[in-house]
Every structure is written in C-alpha cells, then in structure tokens.
Design a protein around this motif. Structure first.
Motif, PDB file in Angstrom:
ATOM      1  N   HIS A   1      29.287  67.757  56.706  1.00 11.29           N
ATOM      2  CA  HIS A   1      29.109  66.502  55.972  1.00 11.29           C
ATOM      3  C   HIS A   1      27.897  66.723  55.077  1.00 11.29           C
ATOM      4  O   HIS A   1      26.752  66.478  55.459  1.00 11.29           O
ATOM      5  N   VAL A   2      28.142  67.200  53.873  1.00 12.77           N
ATOM      6  CA  VAL A   2      27.065  67.655  53.000  1.00 12.77           C
ATOM      7  C   VAL A   2      26.140  66.512  52.589  1.00 12.77           C
ATOM      8  O   VAL A   2      24.941  66.712  52.413  1.00 12.77           O
ATOM      9  N   GLY A   3      26.656  65.298  52.459  1.00 11.64           N
ATOM     10  CA  GLY A   3      25.804  64.163  52.089  1.00 11.64           C
ATOM     11  C   GLY A   3      24.716  63.913  53.113  1.00 11.64           C
ATOM     12  O   GLY A   3      23.550  63.675  52.763  1.00 11.64           O
ATOM     13  N   GLU A   4      25.082  63.977  54.386  1.00 12.35           N
ATOM     14  CA  GLU A   4      24.094  63.790  55.453  1.00 12.35           C
ATOM     15  C   GLU A   4      23.057  64.909  55.445  1.00 12.35           C
ATOM     16  O   GLU A   4      21.869  64.669  55.655  1.00 12.35           O
ATOM     17  N   LEU A   5      23.516  66.127  55.198  1.00 12.75           N
ATOM     18  CA  LEU A   5      22.603  67.267  55.160  1.00 12.75           C
ATOM     19  C   LEU A   5      21.618  67.138  54.000  1.00 12.75           C
ATOM     20  O   LEU A   5      20.427  67.438  54.146  1.00 12.75           O
ATOM     21  N   ILE A   6      22.111  66.683  52.862  1.00 13.92           N
ATOM     22  CA  ILE A   6      21.246  66.481  51.696  1.00 13.92           C
ATOM     23  C   ILE A   6      20.209  65.399  51.999  1.00 13.92           C
ATOM     24  O   ILE A   6      19.026  65.561  51.707  1.00 13.92           O
TER      25      ILE A   6
ATOM     26  N   SER B   1      22.070  56.392  39.507  1.00  8.75           N
ATOM     27  CA  SER B   1      21.525  55.112  39.951  1.00  8.75           C
ATOM     28  C   SER B   1      21.290  55.154  41.456  1.00  8.75           C
ATOM     29  O   SER B   1      21.712  56.082  42.141  1.00  8.75           O
ATOM     30  N   HIS B   2      20.632  54.101  41.944  1.00  6.40           N
ATOM     31  CA  HIS B   2      20.368  54.002  43.386  1.00  6.40           C
ATOM     32  C   HIS B   2      21.682  53.955  44.170  1.00  6.40           C
ATOM     33  O   HIS B   2      21.809  54.577  45.221  1.00  6.40           O
ATOM     34  N   GLU B   3      22.662  53.241  43.648  1.00  2.00           N
ATOM     35  CA  GLU B   3      23.965  53.127  44.315  1.00  2.00           C
ATOM     36  C   GLU B   3      24.691  54.478  44.325  1.00  2.00           C
ATOM     37  O   GLU B   3      25.297  54.868  45.328  1.00  2.00           O
ATOM     38  N   GLU B   4      24.635  55.215  43.213  1.00  2.00           N
ATOM     39  CA  GLU B   4      25.262  56.543  43.158  1.00  2.00           C
ATOM     40  C   GLU B   4      24.590  57.503  44.141  1.00  2.00           C
ATOM     41  O   GLU B   4      25.272  58.304  44.787  1.00  2.00           O
ATOM     42  N   LEU B   5      23.272  57.391  44.271  1.00  2.00           N
ATOM     43  CA  LEU B   5      22.540  58.218  45.225  1.00  2.00           C
ATOM     44  C   LEU B   5      22.993  57.904  46.649  1.00  2.00           C
ATOM     45  O   LEU B   5      23.267  58.797  47.441  1.00  2.00           O
ATOM     46  N   ARG B   6      23.108  56.630  46.957  1.00  2.00           N
ATOM     47  CA  ARG B   6      23.562  56.204  48.281  1.00  2.00           C
ATOM     48  C   ARG B   6      24.991  56.714  48.547  1.00  2.00           C
ATOM     49  O   ARG B   6      25.294  57.165  49.647  1.00  2.00           O
ATOM     50  N   GLN B   7      25.835  56.703  47.540  1.00  2.00           N
ATOM     51  CA  GLN B   7      27.213  57.203  47.687  1.00  2.00           C
ATOM     52  C   GLN B   7      27.223  58.702  47.962  1.00  2.00           C
ATOM     53  O   GLN B   7      28.034  59.196  48.738  1.00  2.00           O
ATOM     54  N   MET B   8      26.326  59.448  47.311  1.00  2.00           N
ATOM     55  CA  MET B   8      26.258  60.890  47.548  1.00  2.00           C
ATOM     56  C   MET B   8      25.851  61.175  48.992  1.00  2.00           C
ATOM     57  O   MET B   8      26.380  62.082  49.617  1.00  2.00           O
ATOM     58  N   TYR B   9      24.904  60.394  49.509  1.00  2.00           N
ATOM     59  CA  TYR B   9      24.490  60.561  50.901  1.00  2.00           C
ATOM     60  C   TYR B   9      25.633  60.271  51.872  1.00  2.00           C
ATOM     61  O   TYR B   9      25.700  60.853  52.947  1.00  2.00           O
ATOM     62  N   LYS B  10      26.540  59.393  51.487  1.00  2.00           N
ATOM     63  CA  LYS B  10      27.667  59.033  52.350  1.00  2.00           C
ATOM     64  C   LYS B  10      28.852  59.985  52.183  1.00  2.00           C
ATOM     65  O   LYS B  10      29.779  59.979  52.992  1.00  2.00           O
ATOM     66  N   SER B  11      28.827  60.815  51.127  1.00  2.00           N
ATOM     67  CA  SER B  11      29.956  61.689  50.811  1.00  2.00           C
ATOM     68  C   SER B  11      30.031  62.888  51.744  1.00  2.00           C
ATOM     69  O   SER B  11      29.039  63.572  51.976  1.00  2.00           O
TER      70      SER B  11
END
Length: 141
Positions: A7-12, A33-43
């Motif tokens: 789960h690369v988002g969690e690792l990042i 954006s802040h929302e896009e950053l949050r989405q990357m963390y969840k990806s």
C-alpha cells in the motif's frame, strides 16, 4: 515489512512523517491540493511519474519495494529463456547486471532454508541466486 501486499500511499505517509516535511512543502513540490495529497496517502498504488516525484522528494526508492515483490513472489522465469545466449534473447529494454538483495530478502531466503521449506538447490534455481552468494549469506548471517 511484507512485500506481498503493498500500500504505497501508507508507506509514503510514513516516510513524510519520518522526514518531518510540512504538508505545505509537500503540496508545493507535488503541485497538488490538500485533498489530492490526502487521496495519494489513501491510494494503494500511484502512477510511476507521481511515485518518481515522491522518491525524489523523500530520498527513498519506492520502486525498490515493487522490485522486492517481484523477486519474492513472481513465478520462476522460463529456464528456456536463460539457456539462450545473450544474442538470442536480445531486448531493447535495459538489462541490469546486479540483483537487488535487501536484508529483508536475505532473511526471507535464509528462513526458508532454516525451516527446511526449500533446499539450497531449490533456492538457487527458483530465485536465480548465485551459489556463491547464497553461501556467503549463510556464512555471514
């Protein structure tokens, strides 16, 4: 770390926390954006260009995690392919001379050996690890 389920988002997100980078700095570098950053963390996965940016920003090779997955969990390559000469198996893709052996991978391989799940010969053939390398690991670890 388990390389089977990545789960690369969690690792990042963990790496960002380790480095102490502020969200503003990350958003500025990633141009998001802040929302896009949050989405990357969840990806669970990200496209390679984005992952390359993260690797540069955080000074961590996230691609190596996937390389380890391939080494540990991909099916063995066709022995017919490796019996061909280098000229017979030409490719336009870059060929890497060295395999990537992390401590986690070495530990995994040696645990298979210690638990008698695989023999030395099976490990050498299945994971395509040179005999001398395996014996060096056994002696060192």
């Amino acid at each position: 770390m388990l390389f089977k389920d990545i789960h690369v988002g969690e690792l990042i997100q963990k790496r960002v926390e380790e480095t102490g980078f502020s969200s503003d700095r990350v958003m500025n570098f990633m141009q998001c954006s802040h929302e896009e950053l949050r989405q990357m963390y969840k990806s669970k996965s990200l496209d390679t260009e984005t992952l390359l940016k993260w690797s540069k920003l955080l000074s961590y090779d996230f691609f190596r995690i996937y390389s380890q997955h391939l080494v540990l969990y991909s099916p063995p390559s066709s022995s017919e392919f490796y019996q061909k000469t280098k000229d017979e198996r030409k490719t336009q893709l870059p060929e890497f001379r060295k395999n990537i052996y992390t401590l986690e991978m070495i530990t995994f391989i040696l645990s298979l050996l210690k638990a008698n799940e695989k023999t030395k010969k099976e490990i050498i053939e299945e994971y395509r690890i040179p005999k001398t390398t395996l014996y060096k690991w056994i002696k060192k670890y």
